[in-house]
Design a protein around this motif. Structure first.
Motif, mmCIF file in Angstrom:
data_model
loop_
_atom_site.group_PDB
_atom_site.id
_atom_site.type_symbol
_atom_site.label_atom_id
_atom_site.label_comp_id
_atom_site.label_asym_id
_atom_site.label_seq_id
_atom_site.Cartn_x
_atom_site.Cartn_y
_atom_site.Cartn_z
ATOM 1 N N ILE A 1 0.839 -1.203 0.000
ATOM 2 C CA ILE A 1 0.000 0.000 0.000
ATOM 3 C C ILE A 1 0.873 1.251 0.000
ATOM 4 O O ILE A 1 0.656 2.180 -0.785
ATOM 5 C CB ILE A 1 -0.952 -0.009 1.215
ATOM 6 N N ILE A 2 1.882 1.275 0.853
ATOM 7 C CA ILE A 2 2.767 2.436 0.933
ATOM 8 C C ILE A 2 3.495 2.643 -0.383
ATOM 9 O O ILE A 2 3.622 3.769 -0.870
ATOM 10 C CB ILE A 2 3.763 2.270 2.101
ATOM 11 N N LEU A 3 3.965 1.555 -0.989
ATOM 12 C CA LEU A 3 4.677 1.649 -2.259
ATOM 13 C C LEU A 3 3.788 2.212 -3.355
ATOM 14 O O LEU A 3 4.195 3.121 -4.095
ATOM 15 C CB LEU A 3 5.209 0.272 -2.662
ATOM 16 N N CYS A 4 2.565 1.721 -3.468
ATOM 17 C CA CYS A 4 1.653 2.204 -4.510
ATOM 18 C C CYS A 4 1.302 3.678 -4.315
ATOM 19 O O CYS A 4 1.319 4.457 -5.266
ATOM 20 C CB CYS A 4 0.382 1.365 -4.530
ATOM 21 N N VAL A 5 0.985 4.050 -3.091
ATOM 22 C CA VAL A 5 0.622 5.446 -2.817
ATOM 23 C C VAL A 5 1.814 6.363 -3.049
ATOM 24 O O VAL A 5 1.690 7.432 -3.651
ATOM 25 C CB VAL A 5 0.064 5.594 -1.389
ATOM 26 N N ARG A 6 2.985 5.932 -2.616
ATOM 27 C CA ARG A 6 4.189 6.752 -2.797
ATOM 28 C C ARG A 6 4.514 6.948 -4.272
ATOM 29 O O ARG A 6 4.802 8.058 -4.706
ATOM 30 C CB ARG A 6 5.363 6.094 -2.090
ATOM 31 N N TRP A 7 4.457 5.867 -5.050
ATOM 32 C CA TRP A 7 4.745 5.993 -6.482
ATOM 33 C C TRP A 7 3.715 6.867 -7.175
ATOM 34 O O TRP A 7 4.044 7.643 -8.053
ATOM 35 C CB TRP A 7 4.793 4.619 -7.141
ATOM 36 N N TYR A 8 2.464 6.745 -6.790
ATOM 37 C CA TYR A 8 1.425 7.567 -7.417
ATOM 38 C C TYR A 8 1.619 9.047 -7.097
ATOM 39 O O TYR A 8 1.452 9.904 -7.960
ATOM 40 C CB TYR A 8 0.036 7.108 -6.966
ATOM 41 N N LEU A 9 1.973 9.347 -5.857
ATOM 42 C CA LEU A 9 2.142 10.743 -5.460
ATOM 43 C C LEU A 9 3.444 11.340 -5.971
ATOM 44 O O LEU A 9 3.499 12.516 -6.302
ATOM 45 C CB LEU A 9 2.083 10.869 -3.933
ATOM 46 N N LEU B 1 -6.738 3.797 -6.174
ATOM 47 C CA LEU B 1 -7.372 5.100 -5.982
ATOM 48 C C LEU B 1 -7.924 5.231 -4.560
ATOM 49 O O LEU B 1 -7.760 6.272 -3.919
ATOM 50 C CB LEU B 1 -8.491 5.305 -7.000
ATOM 51 N N ARG B 2 -8.552 4.188 -4.050
ATOM 52 C CA ARG B 2 -9.064 4.221 -2.675
ATOM 53 C C ARG B 2 -7.932 4.354 -1.671
ATOM 54 O O ARG B 2 -8.068 5.067 -0.668
ATOM 55 C CB ARG B 2 -9.887 2.961 -2.387
ATOM 56 N N TRP B 3 -6.829 3.673 -1.930
ATOM 57 C CA TRP B 3 -5.671 3.795 -1.041
ATOM 58 C C TRP B 3 -5.133 5.213 -1.043
ATOM 59 O O TRP B 3 -4.791 5.754 0.003
ATOM 60 C CB TRP B 3 -4.564 2.848 -1.469
ATOM 61 N N VAL B 4 -5.046 5.817 -2.216
ATOM 62 C CA VAL B 4 -4.516 7.182 -2.309
ATOM 63 C C VAL B 4 -5.426 8.144 -1.553
ATOM 64 O O VAL B 4 -4.952 8.993 -0.788
ATOM 65 C CB VAL B 4 -4.369 7.615 -3.787
ATOM 66 N N ARG B 5 -6.712 8.010 -1.722
ATOM 67 C CA ARG B 5 -7.645 8.891 -1.013
ATOM 68 C C ARG B 5 -7.601 8.681 0.492
ATOM 69 O O ARG B 5 -7.783 9.618 1.266
ATOM 70 C CB ARG B 5 -9.067 8.662 -1.522
ATOM 71 N N ARG B 6 -7.361 7.462 0.921
ATOM 72 C CA ARG B 6 -7.363 7.147 2.345
ATOM 73 C C ARG B 6 -6.048 7.533 3.023
ATOM 74 O O ARG B 6 -6.046 8.081 4.120
ATOM 75 C CB ARG B 6 -7.606 5.642 2.512
ATOM 76 N N TYR B 7 -4.911 7.246 2.368
ATOM 77 C CA TYR B 7 -3.627 7.373 3.036
ATOM 78 C C TYR B 7 -2.830 8.622 2.667
ATOM 79 O O TYR B 7 -1.924 8.992 3.410
ATOM 80 C CB TYR B 7 -2.766 6.138 2.763
ATOM 81 N N ALA B 8 -3.104 9.264 1.569
ATOM 82 C CA ALA B 8 -2.320 10.442 1.171
ATOM 83 C C ALA B 8 -2.358 11.556 2.223
ATOM 84 O O ALA B 8 -1.297 12.098 2.561
ATOM 85 C CB ALA B 8 -2.771 10.957 -0.189
ATOM 86 N N PRO B 9 -3.506 11.921 2.771
ATOM 87 C CA PRO B 9 -3.492 12.971 3.805
ATOM 88 C C PRO B 9 -2.669 12.582 5.039
ATOM 89 O O PRO B 9 -1.972 13.419 5.612
ATOM 90 C CB PRO B 9 -4.968 13.142 4.176
ATOM 91 N N GLU B 10 -2.727 11.319 5.415
ATOM 92 C CA GLU B 10 -1.945 10.867 6.568
ATOM 93 C C GLU B 10 -0.456 10.905 6.265
ATOM 94 O O GLU B 10 0.343 11.304 7.106
ATOM 95 C CB GLU B 10 -2.367 9.450 6.968
ATOM 96 N N PHE B 11 -0.061 10.503 5.063
ATOM 97 C CA PHE B 11 1.352 10.556 4.679
ATOM 98 C C PHE B 11 1.856 11.991 4.659
ATOM 99 O O PHE B 11 2.953 12.278 5.132
ATOM 100 C CB PHE B 11 1.569 9.919 3.316
ATOM 101 N N VAL B 12 1.070 12.891 4.115
ATOM 102 C CA VAL B 12 1.469 14.298 4.066
ATOM 103 C C VAL B 12 1.625 14.842 5.482
ATOM 104 O O VAL B 12 2.581 15.559 5.783
ATOM 105 C CB VAL B 12 0.444 15.123 3.257
ATOM 106 N N ARG B 13 0.715 14.495 6.361
ATOM 107 C CA ARG B 13 0.781 14.957 7.748
ATOM 108 C C ARG B 13 2.045 14.428 8.435
ATOM 109 O O ARG B 13 2.725 15.158 9.144
ATOM 110 C CB ARG B 13 -0.472 14.503 8.500
ATOM 111 N N ARG B 14 2.389 13.184 8.200
ATOM 112 C CA ARG B 14 3.570 12.607 8.840
ATOM 113 C C ARG B 14 4.864 13.098 8.203
ATOM 114 O O ARG B 14 5.854 13.315 8.893
ATOM 115 C CB ARG B 14 3.525 11.083 8.770
ATOM 116 N N TRP B 15 4.895 13.270 6.871
ATOM 117 C CA TRP B 15 6.111 13.700 6.192
ATOM 118 C C TRP B 15 6.391 15.180 6.393
ATOM 119 O O TRP B 15 7.530 15.607 6.323
ATOM 120 C CB TRP B 15 6.037 13.396 4.710
ATOM 121 N N SER B 16 5.371 15.981 6.642
ATOM 122 C CA SER B 16 5.577 17.424 6.774
ATOM 123 C C SER B 16 6.381 17.772 8.028
ATOM 124 O O SER B 16 6.979 18.844 8.100
ATOM 125 C CB SER B 16 4.241 18.155 6.789
#
Length: 92
Positions: A21-29, A55-70
């Motif tokens: 999941i992390i790999l797919c979301v990271r590559w997409y972003l 697409l569901r993974w990106v919508r679910r996890y992208a905001p959390e990744f941005v919050r943690r990476w920021s």
């Protein structure tokens, strides 16, 4: 503000491993890869994924990744000053 979730809570009851999941979301972003291309890339690696799943993974996890990476990013572009250079050419 809500308490940050642990990784176990964040990825609880998911069909795929969190690394996938992390790999797919990271590559997409990070890269300009379409969802269908990303599902083909995962199929080459032996994973059968629908593009809508990613697409569901990106919508679910992208905001959390941005919050943690920021937290680790350094702010840029906050200064409005420009360095000026004066050159003297032939005494002027």
């Amino acid at each position: 503000m809500s308490k940050p979730k642990s990784l176990e809570e964040l990825f609880a009851v998911r069909h795929f491993d969190r690394e996938v999941i992390i790999l797919c979301v990271r590559w997409y972003l990070r890269y300009k890869v379409s969802l269908r291309d990303l599902s083909e890339i995962m199929a080459e690696r032996g994973l059968s994924l629908a593009h809508t799943t990613i697409l569901r993974w990106v919508r679910r996890y992208a905001p959390e990744f941005v919050r943690r990476w920021s937290r680790f990013g350094t702010p840029t572009g906050q200064s409005g000053r420009v360095d000026e250079t004066h050159l003297k050419i032939r005494g002027r």
